[in-house]
Motif scaffolding. Structure first.
Motif, PDB file in Angstrom:
ATOM      1  N   GLY A  74      14.518 -17.373   5.506  1.00 35.90           N
ATOM      2  CA  GLY A  74      13.745 -17.792   6.396  1.00 35.90           C
ATOM      3  C   GLY A  74      12.370 -16.988   6.570  1.00 35.90           C
ATOM      4  O   GLY A  74      11.583 -17.305   7.458  1.00 35.90           O
ATOM      5  N   TRP A  75      12.054 -16.116   5.488  1.00 36.26           N
ATOM      6  CA  TRP A  75      10.837 -15.319   5.565  1.00 36.26           C
ATOM      7  C   TRP A  75       9.894 -16.158   4.587  1.00 36.26           C
ATOM      8  O   TRP A  75      10.373 -17.041   3.622  1.00 36.26           O
ATOM      9  N   ASN A  76       8.467 -15.991   4.894  1.00 39.78           N
ATOM     10  CA  ASN A  76       7.545 -16.828   4.005  1.00 39.78           C
ATOM     11  C   ASN A  76       7.445 -15.794   2.554  1.00 39.78           C
ATOM     12  O   ASN A  76       7.588 -14.560   2.796  1.00 39.78           O
ATOM     13  N   ILE A  77       6.997 -16.328   1.624  1.00 36.77           N
ATOM     14  CA  ILE A  77       6.741 -15.948   0.499  1.00 36.77           C
ATOM     15  C   ILE A  77       5.409 -15.120   0.697  1.00 36.77           C
ATOM     16  O   ILE A  77       4.464 -15.712   1.216  1.00 36.77           O
ATOM     17  N   PRO A  78       5.557 -13.817   0.396  1.00 42.26           N
ATOM     18  CA  PRO A  78       4.146 -12.809   0.790  1.00 42.26           C
ATOM     19  C   PRO A  78       2.778 -13.577   0.067  1.00 42.26           C
ATOM     20  O   PRO A  78       2.872 -14.071  -1.206  1.00 42.26           O
ATOM     21  N   ASP A  79       1.711 -13.795   1.119  1.00 43.14           N
ATOM     22  CA  ASP A  79       0.456 -14.407   0.521  1.00 43.14           C
ATOM     23  C   ASP A  79      -0.519 -13.273   0.269  1.00 43.14           C
ATOM     24  O   ASP A  79       0.124 -12.193   0.129  1.00 43.14           O
ATOM     25  N   GLU A  80      -1.674 -13.776  -0.476  1.00 42.69           N
ATOM     26  CA  GLU A  80      -2.437 -12.694  -1.008  1.00 42.69           C
ATOM     27  C   GLU A  80      -3.102 -11.839   0.081  1.00 42.69           C
ATOM     28  O   GLU A  80      -3.176 -10.593  -0.105  1.00 42.69           O
ATOM     29  N   GLN A  81      -2.960 -12.181   1.268  1.00 37.25           N
ATOM     30  CA  GLN A  81      -3.303 -11.180   2.572  1.00 37.25           C
ATOM     31  C   GLN A  81      -2.458 -10.278   2.626  1.00 37.25           C
ATOM     32  O   GLN A  81      -2.596  -9.050   2.909  1.00 37.25           O
ATOM     33  N   ALA A  82      -1.016 -10.498   2.677  1.00 39.27           N
ATOM     34  CA  ALA A  82       0.126  -9.497   2.714  1.00 39.27           C
ATOM     35  C   ALA A  82      -0.120  -8.565   1.580  1.00 39.27           C
ATOM     36  O   ALA A  82       0.252  -7.375   1.689  1.00 39.27           O
ATOM     37  N   ILE A  83      -0.250  -9.168   0.483  1.00 39.50           N
ATOM     38  CA  ILE A  83      -0.392  -8.281  -0.802  1.00 39.50           C
ATOM     39  C   ILE A  83      -1.685  -7.449  -0.935  1.00 39.50           C
ATOM     40  O   ILE A  83      -1.467  -6.155  -0.994  1.00 39.50           O
ATOM     41  N   GLU A  84      -2.749  -7.904  -0.336  1.00 41.36           N
ATOM     42  CA  GLU A  84      -3.784  -7.152  -0.107  1.00 41.36           C
ATOM     43  C   GLU A  84      -3.604  -5.918   0.750  1.00 41.36           C
ATOM     44  O   GLU A  84      -4.089  -4.734   0.904  1.00 41.36           O
ATOM     45  N   ASP A  85      -2.974  -6.288   1.956  1.00 36.13           N
ATOM     46  CA  ASP A  85      -2.665  -5.329   3.049  1.00 36.13           C
ATOM     47  C   ASP A  85      -1.755  -4.021   2.386  1.00 36.13           C
ATOM     48  O   ASP A  85      -1.765  -2.923   2.753  1.00 36.13           O
ATOM     49  N   MET A  86      -0.701  -4.659   1.630  1.00 39.35           N
ATOM     50  CA  MET A  86       0.001  -3.528   0.994  1.00 39.35           C
ATOM     51  C   MET A  86      -0.694  -2.633   0.036  1.00 39.35           C
ATOM     52  O   MET A  86      -0.486  -1.607  -0.103  1.00 39.35           O
ATOM     53  N   ARG A  87      -1.715  -3.283  -0.738  1.00 35.65           N
ATOM     54  CA  ARG A  87      -2.462  -2.562  -1.390  1.00 35.65           C
ATOM     55  C   ARG A  87      -3.494  -1.401  -0.791  1.00 35.65           C
ATOM     56  O   ARG A  87      -3.304  -0.193  -0.953  1.00 35.65           O
ATOM     57  N   GLN A  88      -3.817  -1.929   0.379  1.00 38.67           N
ATOM     58  CA  GLN A  88      -4.500  -0.941   1.338  1.00 38.67           C
ATOM     59  C   GLN A  88      -3.494   0.088   1.861  1.00 38.67           C
ATOM     60  O   GLN A  88      -4.181   1.205   1.903  1.00 38.67           O
ATOM     61  N   LEU A  89      -2.649  -0.378   2.289  1.00 35.63           N
ATOM     62  CA  LEU A  89      -1.476   0.843   2.503  1.00 35.63           C
ATOM     63  C   LEU A  89      -1.301   1.864   1.504  1.00 35.63           C
ATOM     64  O   LEU A  89      -1.286   2.934   1.810  1.00 35.63           O
ATOM     65  N   SER A  90      -1.127   1.388   0.410  1.00 37.89           N
ATOM     66  CA  SER A  90      -0.947   2.347  -0.782  1.00 37.89           C
ATOM     67  C   SER A  90      -1.950   3.291  -0.840  1.00 37.89           C
ATOM     68  O   SER A  90      -1.771   4.283  -1.069  1.00 37.89           O
ATOM     69  N   ASN A  91      -3.185   2.622  -0.815  1.00 36.91           N
ATOM     70  CA  ASN A  91      -4.409   3.449  -1.005  1.00 36.91           C
ATOM     71  C   ASN A  91      -4.532   4.571   0.249  1.00 36.91           C
ATOM     72  O   ASN A  91      -5.037   5.635   0.017  1.00 36.91           O
ATOM     73  N   THR A  92      -4.187   4.041   1.560  1.00 38.69           N
ATOM     74  CA  THR A  92      -3.992   4.923   2.673  1.00 38.69           C
ATOM     75  C   THR A  92      -3.290   6.284   2.258  1.00 38.69           C
ATOM     76  O   THR A  92      -3.465   7.265   2.725  1.00 38.69           O
ATOM     77  N   LEU A  93      -1.944   5.819   1.721  1.00 33.22           N
ATOM     78  CA  LEU A  93      -0.891   6.835   1.764  1.00 33.22           C
ATOM     79  C   LEU A  93      -1.536   7.865   0.331  1.00 33.22           C
ATOM     80  O   LEU A  93      -0.915   8.881   0.639  1.00 33.22           O
ATOM     81  N   ARG A  94      -2.024   7.202  -0.505  1.00 35.28           N
ATOM     82  CA  ARG A  94      -2.465   7.989  -1.575  1.00 35.28           C
ATOM     83  C   ARG A  94      -3.552   9.194  -0.960  1.00 35.28           C
ATOM     84  O   ARG A  94      -3.566  10.245  -1.198  1.00 35.28           O
ATOM     85  N   ALA A  95      -4.527   8.493  -0.175  1.00 31.53           N
ATOM     86  CA  ALA A  95      -5.419   9.370   0.463  1.00 31.53           C
ATOM     87  C   ALA A  95      -4.715  10.396   1.548  1.00 31.53           C
ATOM     88  O   ALA A  95      -4.988  11.700   1.458  1.00 31.53           O
ATOM     89  N   ALA A  96      -3.697  10.186   2.265  1.00 38.15           N
ATOM     90  CA  ALA A  96      -2.871  11.141   3.009  1.00 38.15           C
ATOM     91  C   ALA A  96      -2.173  12.234   2.120  1.00 38.15           C
ATOM     92  O   ALA A  96      -2.199  13.386   2.372  1.00 38.15           O
ATOM     93  N   ASP A  97      -1.690  11.747   0.822  1.00 37.42           N
ATOM     94  CA  ASP A  97      -1.126  12.532  -0.119  1.00 37.42           C
ATOM     95  C   ASP A  97      -2.148  13.557  -0.442  1.00 37.42           C
ATOM     96  O   ASP A  97      -1.826  14.855  -0.381  1.00 37.42           O
ATOM     97  N   GLN A  98      -3.211  13.269  -0.680  1.00 36.27           N
ATOM     98  CA  GLN A  98      -4.165  14.192  -1.120  1.00 36.27           C
ATOM     99  C   GLN A  98      -4.696  15.147  -0.243  1.00 36.27           C
ATOM    100  O   GLN A  98      -5.052  16.399  -0.416  1.00 36.27           O
ATOM    101  N   PHE A  99      -4.806  14.634   0.980  1.00 32.04           N
ATOM    102  CA  PHE A  99      -5.210  15.407   2.304  1.00 32.04           C
ATOM    103  C   PHE A  99      -4.255  16.680   2.472  1.00 32.04           C
ATOM    104  O   PHE A  99      -4.333  17.704   2.837  1.00 32.04           O
TER     105      PHE A  99
END
Length: 110
Positions: A74-99
């Protein structure tokens, strides 16, 4: 036994700074592990891939696996926006790790 020169495809992969196309971050390296293979003590070396990542990167990897790869019925296949959101979240967590590392280093110096 960690000499893997005879296996050219098994080179370390550093995906910490930039991640892959979805945002996955990890450091992958290969090792040979001496393993007992019979009751007589016979040993063979098996190659293992080890993935090293921070706690935040691990949480991202677990959640992205659920959201991007193993989404439920019943879930939708992730679209480009969902994938971009996951990339951005990954970048944010990388910044948090460095902090966190920066804070740790300042505290240790004193």
């Amino acid at each position: 036994a960690t000499n893997l020169e005879e296996f050219p495809d098994m080179k370390d992969k550093n995906m910490l700074d930039y991640g892959d196309e979805l945002g996955y971050r990890s450091y992958h390296f290969f090792v040979k592990i001496p393993t007992i293979i019979d009751i007589f003590g016979g040993i063979e070396h098996f190659i293992c891939e080890v993935q090293g990542r921070s706690e935040l990167q691990h949480i991202w990897a677990v959640r992205s696996h659920d959201l991007l790869y193993k989404h439920g019925e019943g879930w939708n296949i992730p679209d480009e926006q969902a994938i971009e959101d996951m990339r951005q979240l990954s970048n944010t967590l990388r910044a948090a790790d460095q902090f966190f590392v920066s804070i740790r280093d300042r505290i240790r110096r004193k």
